[in-house]
Motif scaffolding. Structure first.
Motif, PDB file in Angstrom:
ATOM      1  N   GLY A  24      88.807  34.699  92.119  1.00 46.56           N
ATOM      2  CA  GLY A  24      89.662  33.951  93.040  1.00 46.56           C
ATOM      3  C   GLY A  24      91.009  34.629  93.220  1.00 46.56           C
ATOM      4  O   GLY A  24      91.558  35.200  92.276  1.00 46.56           O
ATOM      5  N   VAL A  25      91.507  34.593  94.442  1.00 44.17           N
ATOM      6  CA  VAL A  25      92.817  35.158  94.748  1.00 44.17           C
ATOM      7  C   VAL A  25      93.725  34.034  95.234  1.00 44.17           C
ATOM      8  O   VAL A  25      93.390  33.314  96.184  1.00 44.17           O
ATOM      9  CB  VAL A  25      92.738  36.263  95.820  1.00 44.17           C
ATOM     10  N   LEU A  26      94.874  33.885  94.576  1.00 46.68           N
ATOM     11  CA  LEU A  26      95.863  32.874  94.942  1.00 46.68           C
ATOM     12  C   LEU A  26      97.101  33.600  95.452  1.00 46.68           C
ATOM     13  O   LEU A  26      97.630  34.472  94.751  1.00 46.68           O
ATOM     14  CB  LEU A  26      96.223  32.002  93.739  1.00 46.68           C
ATOM     15  N   VAL A  27      97.523  33.279  96.657  1.00 49.24           N
ATOM     16  CA  VAL A  27      98.645  34.007  97.240  1.00 49.24           C
ATOM     17  C   VAL A  27      99.757  33.070  97.693  1.00 49.24           C
ATOM     18  O   VAL A  27      99.523  31.942  98.091  1.00 49.24           O
ATOM     19  CB  VAL A  27      98.194  34.877  98.434  1.00 49.24           C
ATOM     20  N   LEU A 135      85.241  36.166  97.385  1.00 48.99           N
ATOM     21  CA  LEU A 135      86.320  35.628  96.561  1.00 48.99           C
ATOM     22  C   LEU A 135      86.769  34.277  97.110  1.00 48.99           C
ATOM     23  O   LEU A 135      86.853  34.091  98.317  1.00 48.99           O
ATOM     24  CB  LEU A 135      87.514  36.577  96.557  1.00 48.99           C
ATOM     25  N   LYS A 136      87.051  33.347  96.230  1.00 43.66           N
ATOM     26  CA  LYS A 136      87.647  32.086  96.648  1.00 43.66           C
ATOM     27  C   LYS A 136      89.152  32.303  96.787  1.00 43.66           C
ATOM     28  O   LYS A 136      89.751  33.080  96.035  1.00 43.66           O
ATOM     29  CB  LYS A 136      87.347  30.983  95.633  1.00 43.66           C
ATOM     30  N   THR A 137      89.749  31.637  97.739  1.00 45.73           N
ATOM     31  CA  THR A 137      91.165  31.871  98.011  1.00 45.73           C
ATOM     32  C   THR A 137      91.945  30.563  98.080  1.00 45.73           C
ATOM     33  O   THR A 137      91.454  29.551  98.577  1.00 45.73           O
ATOM     34  CB  THR A 137      91.353  32.620  99.341  1.00 45.73           C
ATOM     35  N   GLY A 181      96.078  25.299  92.023  1.00 48.63           N
ATOM     36  CA  GLY A 181      95.317  26.118  92.960  1.00 48.63           C
ATOM     37  C   GLY A 181      94.012  26.594  92.354  1.00 48.63           C
ATOM     38  O   GLY A 181      92.960  26.569  93.013  1.00 48.63           O
ATOM     39  N   ALA A 182      94.051  27.030  91.092  1.00 51.09           N
ATOM     40  CA  ALA A 182      92.839  27.499  90.418  1.00 51.09           C
ATOM     41  C   ALA A 182      91.820  26.375  90.271  1.00 51.09           C
ATOM     42  O   ALA A 182      90.612  26.567  90.489  1.00 51.09           O
ATOM     43  CB  ALA A 182      93.201  28.076  89.052  1.00 51.09           C
ATOM     44  N   VAL A 183      92.300  25.198  89.906  1.00 47.21           N
ATOM     45  CA  VAL A 183      91.408  24.039  89.753  1.00 47.21           C
ATOM     46  C   VAL A 183      90.770  23.677  91.094  1.00 47.21           C
ATOM     47  O   VAL A 183      89.565  23.383  91.166  1.00 47.21           O
ATOM     48  CB  VAL A 183      92.186  22.839  89.181  1.00 47.21           C
ATOM     49  N   MET A 184      91.550  23.722  92.152  1.00 46.00           N
ATOM     50  CA  MET A 184      91.039  23.342  93.477  1.00 46.00           C
ATOM     51  C   MET A 184      89.959  24.288  93.993  1.00 46.00           C
ATOM     52  O   MET A 184      89.084  23.880  94.746  1.00 46.00           O
ATOM     53  CB  MET A 184      92.194  23.244  94.469  1.00 46.00           C
ATOM     54  N   PRO A 189      91.553  30.175  85.242  1.00 42.78           N
ATOM     55  CA  PRO A 189      92.794  30.935  85.413  1.00 42.78           C
ATOM     56  C   PRO A 189      92.673  32.414  85.080  1.00 42.78           C
ATOM     57  O   PRO A 189      93.204  33.268  85.804  1.00 42.78           O
ATOM     58  CB  PRO A 189      93.768  30.224  84.462  1.00 42.78           C
ATOM     59  N   ARG A 190      91.963  32.746  84.008  1.00 40.87           N
ATOM     60  CA  ARG A 190      91.853  34.153  83.599  1.00 40.87           C
ATOM     61  C   ARG A 190      91.078  34.995  84.599  1.00 40.87           C
ATOM     62  O   ARG A 190      91.113  36.233  84.533  1.00 40.87           O
ATOM     63  CB  ARG A 190      91.206  34.248  82.211  1.00 40.87           C
ATOM     64  N   ARG A 191      90.367  34.330  85.534  1.00 35.72           N
ATOM     65  CA  ARG A 191      89.603  35.053  86.549  1.00 35.72           C
ATOM     66  C   ARG A 191      90.269  34.951  87.929  1.00 35.72           C
ATOM     67  O   ARG A 191      89.626  35.157  88.956  1.00 35.72           O
ATOM     68  CB  ARG A 191      88.163  34.568  86.596  1.00 35.72           C
TER      69      ARG A 191
END
Length: 244
Positions: A24-27, A135-137, A181-184, A189-191
């Motif tokens: 997953g990518v969080l921006v 990837l999930k974003t 964001g990671a939960v959603m 988190p580590r990924r």
């Protein structure tokens, strides 16, 4: 095979994120995907020029005061557009000879929130590739809600994200927002890979959760304060994650 799969970046990106163990990518949004600071600087300059021309106050001195007071107000009041009321009030008290003009010129600064920003180079292409390689974003931003929605609508960005988190404009961006964001997007988190320009609010907050981080140094000095984690990737544009 679609067009993007024939793009060399597709294979490079897929291999790279797999090697990094990223699902997953969080921006961040402002000054990460879009050019926001240039809008602020444009109207801060216009405001200083108008006040100076109508009052005789030295333009460079006034612009410096404006910048410093804005930085202090950010630390006190977050990123709410209402903070400009406090900034201008403080300026008016400091430069009493031009108080009336300083207060009456406030609408210039409010034009920040009705000016469409430019996308950063390669941002949309990167988001498309993230989607194509599975990837999930998530977008994790810190701004006024209405302004964020307006920017997302104007730039057509909603479809590139599986989730959107907007941190409280009156407070600071914290680890809890990246965790949300990671939960959603249902990714550990580590990924997750986090990309942002705010060293404390984005990079250090995400790193504290065990997330991988990529830092785009902010144009704002107040966002560059702190020590960069040793394993943080430093980039100039989002697409650098794919090509560097």
């Amino acid at each position: 095979m679609n067009l993007i799969e024939r793009d060399p970046l597709f294979g490079i990106a897929k291999e790279k994120f797999s090697r990094w163990g990223v699902d997953g990518v969080l921006v961040d949004l402002d000054d990460t995907l879009i050019y926001t600071s240039e809008i602020f600087r444009r109207y801060m300059e216009e405001y200083a020029v108008q006040v100076s021309s109508l009052t005789g106050i030295d333009k460079e001195i006034f612009a410096k005061d404006l910048s410093e007071i804005n930085d202090r107000e950010y630390l006190n009041s977050g990123v709410s557009p209402k903070r400009w009321d406090n900034v201008v009030a403080t300026l008016a008290e400091k430069h009493l000879s031009g108080k009336e003009v300083i207060l009456e010129s406030l609408p210039i600064l409010k034009k920040i929130y009705v000016t469409e920003p430019r996308m950063r180079s390669g941002a949309v292409e990167s988001l498309k590739i993230f989607q194509e390689i599975g990837l999930k974003t998530a977008l994790v931003t810190h701004a006024n809600v209405e302004w964020t929605n307006w920017k997302m609508d104007r730039l057509g960005l909603w479809d590139y994200f599986d989730a959107v988190v907007i941190a409280d404009e009156n407070k600071m961006k914290k680890p809890e927002h990246w965790l949300q964001g990671a939960v959603m997007i249902d990714v550990q988190p580590r990924r997750c890979m986090v990309v942002g320009d705010n060293l404390k609010g984005d990079i250090l907050s995400a790193a504290s959760l065990g997330m991988k981080t990529a830092w785009m140094p902010s144009p704002w000095s107040v966002y560059r304060e702190g020590e960069v984690p040793a394993d943080t990737i430093k980039i100039q544009e989002l697409i650098d994650l794919l090509i560097s």
